[in-house]
Design a protein around this motif. Structure first.
Motif, PDB file in Angstrom:
ATOM      1  N   SER A  29       0.846  -1.192   0.000  1.00  0.00           N
ATOM      2  CA  SER A  29       0.000   0.000   0.000  1.00  0.00           C
ATOM      3  C   SER A  29       0.882   1.243   0.000  1.00  0.00           C
ATOM      4  O   SER A  29       1.957   1.259   0.621  1.00  0.00           O
ATOM      5  N   PHE A  30       0.425   2.276  -0.693  1.00  0.00           N
ATOM      6  CA  PHE A  30       1.167   3.529  -0.810  1.00  0.00           C
ATOM      7  C   PHE A  30       0.234   4.681  -0.462  1.00  0.00           C
ATOM      8  O   PHE A  30      -0.926   4.710  -0.880  1.00  0.00           O
ATOM      9  N   ARG A  31       0.779   5.624   0.304  1.00  0.00           N
ATOM     10  CA  ARG A  31      -0.012   6.758   0.756  1.00  0.00           C
ATOM     11  C   ARG A  31       0.193   7.948  -0.191  1.00  0.00           C
ATOM     12  O   ARG A  31       1.288   8.178  -0.696  1.00  0.00           O
ATOM     13  N   LEU A  32      -0.900   8.684  -0.427  1.00  0.00           N
ATOM     14  CA  LEU A  32      -0.831   9.821  -1.345  1.00  0.00           C
ATOM     15  C   LEU A  32       0.170  10.864  -0.864  1.00  0.00           C
ATOM     16  O   LEU A  32       0.890  11.464  -1.678  1.00  0.00           O
ATOM     17  N   THR A  33       0.249  11.080   0.422  1.00  0.00           N
ATOM     18  CA  THR A  33       1.187  12.080   0.932  1.00  0.00           C
ATOM     19  C   THR A  33       2.630  11.709   0.629  1.00  0.00           C
ATOM     20  O   THR A  33       3.470  12.589   0.376  1.00  0.00           O
ATOM     21  N   ASP A  34       2.957  10.404   0.580  1.00  0.00           N
ATOM     22  CA  ASP A  34       4.313   9.986   0.223  1.00  0.00           C
ATOM     23  C   ASP A  34       4.579  10.207  -1.264  1.00  0.00           C
ATOM     24  O   ASP A  34       5.700  10.567  -1.650  1.00  0.00           O
ATOM     25  N   ILE A  35       3.564   9.981  -2.087  1.00  0.00           N
ATOM     26  CA  ILE A  35       3.724  10.231  -3.525  1.00  0.00           C
ATOM     27  C   ILE A  35       3.960  11.714  -3.781  1.00  0.00           C
ATOM     28  O   ILE A  35       4.845  12.100  -4.568  1.00  0.00           O
ATOM     29  N   LYS A  36       3.196  12.571  -3.132  1.00  0.00           N
ATOM     30  CA  LYS A  36       3.367  14.008  -3.301  1.00  0.00           C
ATOM     31  C   LYS A  36       4.740  14.458  -2.820  1.00  0.00           C
ATOM     32  O   LYS A  36       5.362  15.348  -3.421  1.00  0.00           O
ATOM     33  N   SER A  37       5.227  13.851  -1.744  1.00  0.00           N
ATOM     34  CA  SER A  37       6.534  14.225  -1.221  1.00  0.00           C
ATOM     35  C   SER A  37       7.646  13.873  -2.201  1.00  0.00           C
ATOM     36  O   SER A  37       8.597  14.653  -2.383  1.00  0.00           O
ATOM     37  N   VAL A  38       7.553  12.734  -2.845  1.00  0.00           N
ATOM     38  CA  VAL A  38       8.582  12.342  -3.817  1.00  0.00           C
ATOM     39  C   VAL A  38       8.552  13.258  -5.028  1.00  0.00           C
ATOM     40  O   VAL A  38       9.598  13.687  -5.536  1.00  0.00           O
ATOM     41  N   PHE A  39       7.364  13.611  -5.511  1.00  0.00           N
ATOM     42  CA  PHE A  39       7.260  14.477  -6.686  1.00  0.00           C
ATOM     43  C   PHE A  39       7.704  15.912  -6.395  1.00  0.00           C
ATOM     44  O   PHE A  39       8.076  16.639  -7.318  1.00  0.00           O
ATOM     45  N   SER A  40       7.660  16.299  -5.148  1.00  0.00           N
ATOM     46  CA  SER A  40       8.116  17.651  -4.808  1.00  0.00           C
ATOM     47  C   SER A  40       9.605  17.697  -4.458  1.00  0.00           C
ATOM     48  O   SER A  40      10.133  18.756  -4.114  1.00  0.00           O
ATOM     49  N   GLY A  41      10.302  16.536  -4.553  1.00  0.00           N
ATOM     50  CA  GLY A  41      11.723  16.479  -4.232  1.00  0.00           C
ATOM     51  C   GLY A  41      12.600  16.690  -5.445  1.00  0.00           C
ATOM     52  O   GLY A  41      12.219  17.346  -6.423  1.00  0.00           O
ATOM     53  N   ASN A  42      13.801  16.107  -5.376  1.00  0.00           N
ATOM     54  CA  ASN A  42      14.767  16.249  -6.463  1.00  0.00           C
ATOM     55  C   ASN A  42      14.445  15.303  -7.609  1.00  0.00           C
ATOM     56  O   ASN A  42      13.742  14.287  -7.432  1.00  0.00           O
ATOM     57  N   ARG A  88      11.871  23.722 -20.787  1.00  0.00           N
ATOM     58  CA  ARG A  88      12.942  22.821 -21.216  1.00  0.00           C
ATOM     59  C   ARG A  88      13.471  22.016 -20.031  1.00  0.00           C
ATOM     60  O   ARG A  88      13.857  20.855 -20.185  1.00  0.00           O
ATOM     61  N   PHE A  89      13.491  22.627 -18.847  1.00  0.00           N
ATOM     62  CA  PHE A  89      13.960  21.925 -17.650  1.00  0.00           C
ATOM     63  C   PHE A  89      13.033  20.758 -17.306  1.00  0.00           C
ATOM     64  O   PHE A  89      13.490  19.629 -17.061  1.00  0.00           O
ATOM     65  N   VAL A  90      11.721  20.989 -17.292  1.00  0.00           N
ATOM     66  CA  VAL A  90      10.788  19.919 -16.927  1.00  0.00           C
ATOM     67  C   VAL A  90      10.714  18.876 -18.045  1.00  0.00           C
ATOM     68  O   VAL A  90      10.370  17.710 -17.790  1.00  0.00           O
ATOM     69  N   LYS A  91      11.035  19.282 -19.270  1.00  0.00           N
ATOM     70  CA  LYS A  91      11.039  18.323 -20.375  1.00  0.00           C
ATOM     71  C   LYS A  91      12.147  17.299 -20.222  1.00  0.00           C
ATOM     72  O   LYS A  91      11.997  16.129 -20.585  1.00  0.00           O
ATOM     73  N   GLU A  92      13.279  17.697 -19.648  1.00  0.00           N
ATOM     74  CA  GLU A  92      14.426  16.817 -19.512  1.00  0.00           C
ATOM     75  C   GLU A  92      14.551  16.214 -18.121  1.00  0.00           C
ATOM     76  O   GLU A  92      15.334  15.272 -17.931  1.00  0.00           O
ATOM     77  N   ASN A  93      13.824  16.721 -17.156  1.00  0.00           N
ATOM     78  CA  ASN A  93      13.926  16.241 -15.780  1.00  0.00           C
ATOM     79  C   ASN A  93      12.522  15.841 -15.294  1.00  0.00           C
ATOM     80  O   ASN A  93      11.864  16.607 -14.583  1.00  0.00           O
ATOM     81  N   PHE A  94      12.118  14.656 -15.684  1.00  0.00           N
ATOM     82  CA  PHE A  94      10.755  14.203 -15.344  1.00  0.00           C
ATOM     83  C   PHE A  94      10.753  12.949 -14.476  1.00  0.00           C
ATOM     84  O   PHE A  94       9.691  12.457 -14.107  1.00  0.00           O
ATOM     85  N   LEU A  95      11.954  12.418 -14.146  1.00  0.00           N
ATOM     86  CA  LEU A  95      12.045  11.214 -13.319  1.00  0.00           C
ATOM     87  C   LEU A  95      12.498  11.595 -11.917  1.00  0.00           C
ATOM     88  O   LEU A  95      13.591  12.128 -11.725  1.00  0.00           O
ATOM     89  N   ALA A  96      11.648  11.345 -10.921  1.00  0.00           N
ATOM     90  CA  ALA A  96      11.961  11.694  -9.537  1.00  0.00           C
ATOM     91  C   ALA A  96      13.152  10.896  -9.040  1.00  0.00           C
ATOM     92  O   ALA A  96      13.318   9.707  -9.384  1.00  0.00           O
ATOM     93  N   ASP A  97      13.955  11.532  -8.225  1.00  0.00           N
ATOM     94  CA  ASP A  97      15.166  10.885  -7.718  1.00  0.00           C
ATOM     95  C   ASP A  97      14.839   9.824  -6.684  1.00  0.00           C
ATOM     96  O   ASP A  97      15.421   8.737  -6.671  1.00  0.00           O
ATOM     97  N   ASP A  98      13.897  10.088  -5.795  1.00  0.00           N
ATOM     98  CA  ASP A  98      13.513   9.133  -4.757  1.00  0.00           C
ATOM     99  C   ASP A  98      12.429   8.198  -5.258  1.00  0.00           C
ATOM    100  O   ASP A  98      11.728   8.487  -6.236  1.00  0.00           O
ATOM    101  N   SER A  99      12.279   7.087  -4.554  1.00  0.00           N
ATOM    102  CA  SER A  99      11.225   6.122  -4.843  1.00  0.00           C
ATOM    103  C   SER A  99      10.117   6.237  -3.807  1.00  0.00           C
ATOM    104  O   SER A  99      10.367   6.591  -2.641  1.00  0.00           O
ATOM    105  N   VAL A 100       8.906   5.933  -4.215  1.00  0.00           N
ATOM    106  CA  VAL A 100       7.765   5.921  -3.285  1.00  0.00           C
ATOM    107  C   VAL A 100       7.758   4.565  -2.595  1.00  0.00           C
ATOM    108  O   VAL A 100       7.518   3.530  -3.232  1.00  0.00           O
ATOM    109  N   ARG A 101       8.026   4.577  -1.321  1.00  0.00           N
ATOM    110  CA  ARG A 101       8.094   3.325  -0.564  1.00  0.00           C
ATOM    111  C   ARG A 101       6.732   2.982   0.025  1.00  0.00           C
ATOM    112  O   ARG A 101       5.900   3.854   0.266  1.00  0.00           O
ATOM    113  N   ALA A 102       6.541   1.677   0.263  1.00  0.00           N
ATOM    114  CA  ALA A 102       5.275   1.191   0.803  1.00  0.00           C
ATOM    115  C   ALA A 102       5.076   1.708   2.218  1.00  0.00           C
ATOM    116  O   ALA A 102       6.029   2.076   2.923  1.00  0.00           O
ATOM    117  N   VAL A 103       3.817   1.740   2.643  1.00  0.00           N
ATOM    118  CA  VAL A 103       3.484   2.192   3.993  1.00  0.00           C
ATOM    119  C   VAL A 103       4.177   1.287   5.010  1.00  0.00           C
ATOM    120  O   VAL A 103       4.080   0.061   4.941  1.00  0.00           O
TER     121      VAL A 103
END
Length: 823
Positions: free
Chosen positions: A326-339, A375-390
């Protein structure tokens, strides 16, 4: 040594360190069309591949996308599924010929409906493969007719009927994840049906935003104004492993309209991250099979939304296993707002080099950003961290079953606490119902819903109606989420640990939990039947009194007539697949030298004077014990049964017994009625002088206890018949009788005075003692058994087991059947 060689070795060593997987055994197993778990099916000879399901808002109409047709099924009735309308939509003969000329099998060329979504309150938007040339159309929901001529469905529906896709409609616009070419080499996440200033959008595939993906599911979060797509693809960031599969979650904003110069008609808000379903010191389960969304409880924040997914592994060490994370939405949002990782344009390799952020990829409103930011978002679309399970752990893992689809529901128990219930579909055709507890998952039951493996399936849950619809290639199956009436006793109702069910002490039945009947016997976490059923036990005691059940009221058990040196096998029904059977004898120990406990719970032994008597089979589950079978093994009274003879004892009335019908290898089998004849025996081929008698407990226990006197008379009549056939020795008998009378007269005369004096001083208890000494050995054995049973009853009443006495009234359910035995 190079890294590509080191990594597989490290992964192999890591696999040996994986801890053992806990066996998850379904408590109850229902074969197909079992009377204990009735399912409603819809099938027709001219309808197949009913795998795309769409349920109306009120839950009364189920729209089904099938092969060459769209169906409207009336599912408002509890016990039936009725065909309301049918729309035929098949390719022409010319279309089929062109499909065959392209090298496709004719069986794959029909129109398989793969997209079925409500466009508005009056129309459905449907798309089909249409002979490897996708078509889409508008369907009127009332008349189930096409409103417009079908148009091209490229990018909206797959070409191949076996390719997975996902689609949903938000505000009249269609969002899809599929392939946009005949060969399946152009994966796209796109928007269609846009009007006004909004334009249709798709991904910019020049930089490989998607790498050979398999789309699984998509969901819309209104508060976020985002759509999340779930899929698997090749992880190019792991370039040292060839075709390493990873599971992904990606997001786009519904307000996105593309860039003004850069990323025109392309997504400006696309971002993706890895979903990591992995326990500590274990290899990851990296292949996503299905995922479902669980909305938060009422009053909880939106960030508490959970996504439950089924994962398998591409590693051989985890082959055949399925895990749920199971994965929590708040963890997904945190990864997308990171590096985010950086893509090297020259080598097309990813790196985690930290650089200055020009823009935040995945942020809504970037269509108005500068060209530099786009151009930045076009080339940088893969989040650095992974969304880990609850909890950074697996929700559940199964080594025995491979799960393919799931749906999830939150259920409120009788105590007001909420529990998560998973409905998991296995590759072998069973639906597992599991509840998530603090100690782990507990599989309440498994239900066989189809026989042959199905390549494409789907689940649709209707919470208000309390049913699950399963679409298979054969039919549409309607499965109620609860089956409370199957549990006949309070103990069985509590031991099931089903949040849907609780024991009602007033009506003494297992009922559905609702807000109006909160005082129910239920214990989901511990399954403590003794404590949860204490109120029921007290009611039982107050009705009969603690000591008002004499031992004589208990039946002597099923009579089993055997011959000496005969092999006897006594059957014992299992209360569940999690229960353990234990055999007991009154005032005797079951020595392993004389008795053999078989794997199915039955008891086998050789009939000798020492092994005749009463036997009790007890079932123990989660610390709770109940009596499941009582037998009285007795030597045959007919003297000729011990010697070879042509005389055959007449068969008595047939006794209903249980015969197992279930999946091979399962512990508990749902029983159906068969017949066997009392006293029937089989001769083993190895020793023709040794007979084997197998006894099974009948479903209606009172059938062998209502007329014991009648059976005794039948045996006596048989003895009289045999005596009439014997030679006559009347003369010798008269002489011996006269001598005996003379001797007795002399003895009576001598001791008459002494006997008279003793009779005057006798007390009632002494008379009772002499009376008991004159009982036959069988009667003395029955009396000892009754005393033993009486003691067990008193102990059961003191320990709160008053409702599980060994009498017939406790052994049989409300319908005269064994506990946990279907009608």
């Amino acid at each position: 040594m190079e890294i590509p060689i080191l990594l597989p070795l490290a992964l192999a060593l890591l696999g040996f360190l994986c801890p053992c997987v806990t066996t998850l055994t379904p408590r109850v197993s229902f074969p197909m069309d079992s009377p204990g778990r009735r399912l409603i099916r819809f099938n027709s000879h001219d309808v197949s591949n009913t795998t795309t399901l769409l349920l109306s808002e009120d839950g009364d109409i189920l729209y089904v996308g099938a092969r060459d047709s769209v169906l409207a099924l009336n599912v408002s009735h509890k016990d039936s599924i009725i065909l309301r309308n049918k729309l035929d939509w098949s390719p022409s003969h010319e279309d089929l010929e062109q499909c065959s000329m392209k090298g496709k099998k004719m069986a794959d060329c029909p129109n398989f409906i793969r997209v079925l979504q409500f466009l508005n309150t009056s129309h459905i938007y449907a798309c089909g493969t249409f002979a490897f040339s996708p078509r889409c159309t508008y369907i009127n929901t009332d008349t189930l007719t096409m409103s417009l001529k079908p148009d091209e469905g490229r990018g909206r529906c797959p070409y191949d009927p076996y390719q997975r896709n996902t689609a949903l409609v938000v505000d009249g616009e269609l969002y899809t994840g599929t392939v946009a070419d005949y060969r399946g080499n152009r994966p796209v996440i796109s928007r269609h049906l846009s009007e006004g200033k909004r334009v249709d959008l798709k991904l910019d595939d020049t930089l490989g935003w998607l790498e050979d993906p398999t789309f699984i599911s998509s969901t819309f979060i209104p508060d976020e104004e985002k759509i999340y797509f779930f899929f698997t693809e090749v992880g190019r960031e792991y370039d040292f492993i060839d075709k390493f599969i990873v599971s992904r979650v990606s997001q786009i904003c519904v307000s996105d309209v593309g860039g003004q110069r850069t990323l025109q008609r392309r997504w400006t808000t696309f971002a993706k991250a890895q979903l990591l379903c992995q326990a500590d010191h274990e290899l990851p389960y990296n292949v996503l099979q299905d995922i479902d969304t669980l909305l938060p409880a009422e009053g909880a924040p939106v960030d508490d939304i959970l996504f439950y997914g089924i994962f398998t592994s591409q590693w051989s060490v985890n082959s055949g296993r399925s895990a749920v994370c199971s994965f929590r939405l708040t963890d997904i949002k945190s990864v997308f707002s990171g590096n985010y990782k950086v893509l090297n344009r020259d080598t097309l390799q990813w790196s985690a080099r930290v650089q200055e952020k020009v823009a935040n990829p995945g942020e809504c409103g970037l269509h108005n950003a500068s060209d530099n930011a786009l151009r930045f978002v076009k080339e940088n679309f893969l989040a650095d961290d992974s969304v880990r399970a609850v909890g950074r752990n697996l929700t559940m893992v199964s080594a025995e079953n491979t799960y393919s689809h799931l749906t999830v529901q939150r259920v409120q128990a009788a105590n007001g606490k909420h529990y998560t219930v998973l409905f998991l579909l296995t590759e072998s055709g069973y639906l597992h119902k599991a509840v998530l507890l603090l100690r782990g998952a507990h599989i309440i039951e498994e239900i066989q819903v189809f026989e042959q493996p199905q390549p494409v399936r789907s689940l649709k849950l209707s919470i208000p109606k309390g049913v699950i619809y399963i679409g298979t290639s054969e039919s549409v199956v309607k499965v109620p989420t609860a089956n409370c009436s199957f549990y006949w006793t309070c103990a069985q109702c509590v031991l099931a640990r089903d949040p849907f069910c609780g024991w009602d002490p007033a009506s003494r039945v297992c009922v559905m939990v609702s807000t109006t009947n909160a005082n129910l016997g239920q214990d989901i976490e511990r399954g403590n039947a003794e404590e949860a059923c204490s109120s029921v036990s007290l009611n039982h005691k107050s009705r009969f009194g603690p000591n008002k059940l004499p031992a004589a009221s208990c039946p002597p058990g099923e009579l089993v007539s055997v011959s000496l040196n005969e092999v006897v096998r006594l059957q014992c029904p299992a209360a569940s697949r999690l229960s353990q059977q234990l055999w007991e004898r009154p005032n005797s120990r079951l020595s392993s030298d004389l008795y053999l406990n078989l794997e199915d719970g039955s008891l086998s032994f050789v009939a000798t004077p020492a092994t005749l008597g009463h036997y009790l089979c007890l079932s123990t589950e989660n610390g709770y014990q109940q009596t499941m079978a009582i037998y009285h093994v007795k030597q045959k009274t007919s003297p000729l049964s011990q010697t070879p003879t042509s005389y055959t004892q007449p068969r008595t009335n047939a006794i209903p017994t249980t015969q197992s019908m279930a999946k091979p290898g399962s512990g508990l089998h749902i029983s159906v009625g068969t017949e066997t004849h009392q006293g029937e025996s089989k001769t083993t081929p190895s020793n023709r002088n040794t007979q084997v008698t197998t006894r099974q407990l009948g479903k209606n226990l009172t059938s062998w206890t209502k007329q014991p006197r009648q059976r005794e008379l039948e045996l006596r009549d048989g003895e009289a018949l045999l005596a009439a056939q014997a030679p006559c020795y009347l003369k010798e008998l008269v002489i011996v009788s006269l001598l005996l009378v003379l001797s007795l007269s002399l003895l009576i005369t001598i001791f008459l005075f002494v006997i008279t004096q003793r009779c005057n001083h006798r007390t009632a208890p002494q008379a009772a003692t002499i009376d008991s000494d004159r009982r036959t050995p069988v009667e003395q054995e029955a009396r000892r058994a009754n005393v033993f049973l009486s003691k067990r009853n008193e102990q059961g009443q003191q320990s709160g087991h008053g409702s599980e006495l060994v009498c017939n009234a406790a052994l049989s359910g409300s319908n005269g059947h064994l506990p946990n035995t279907p009608i």
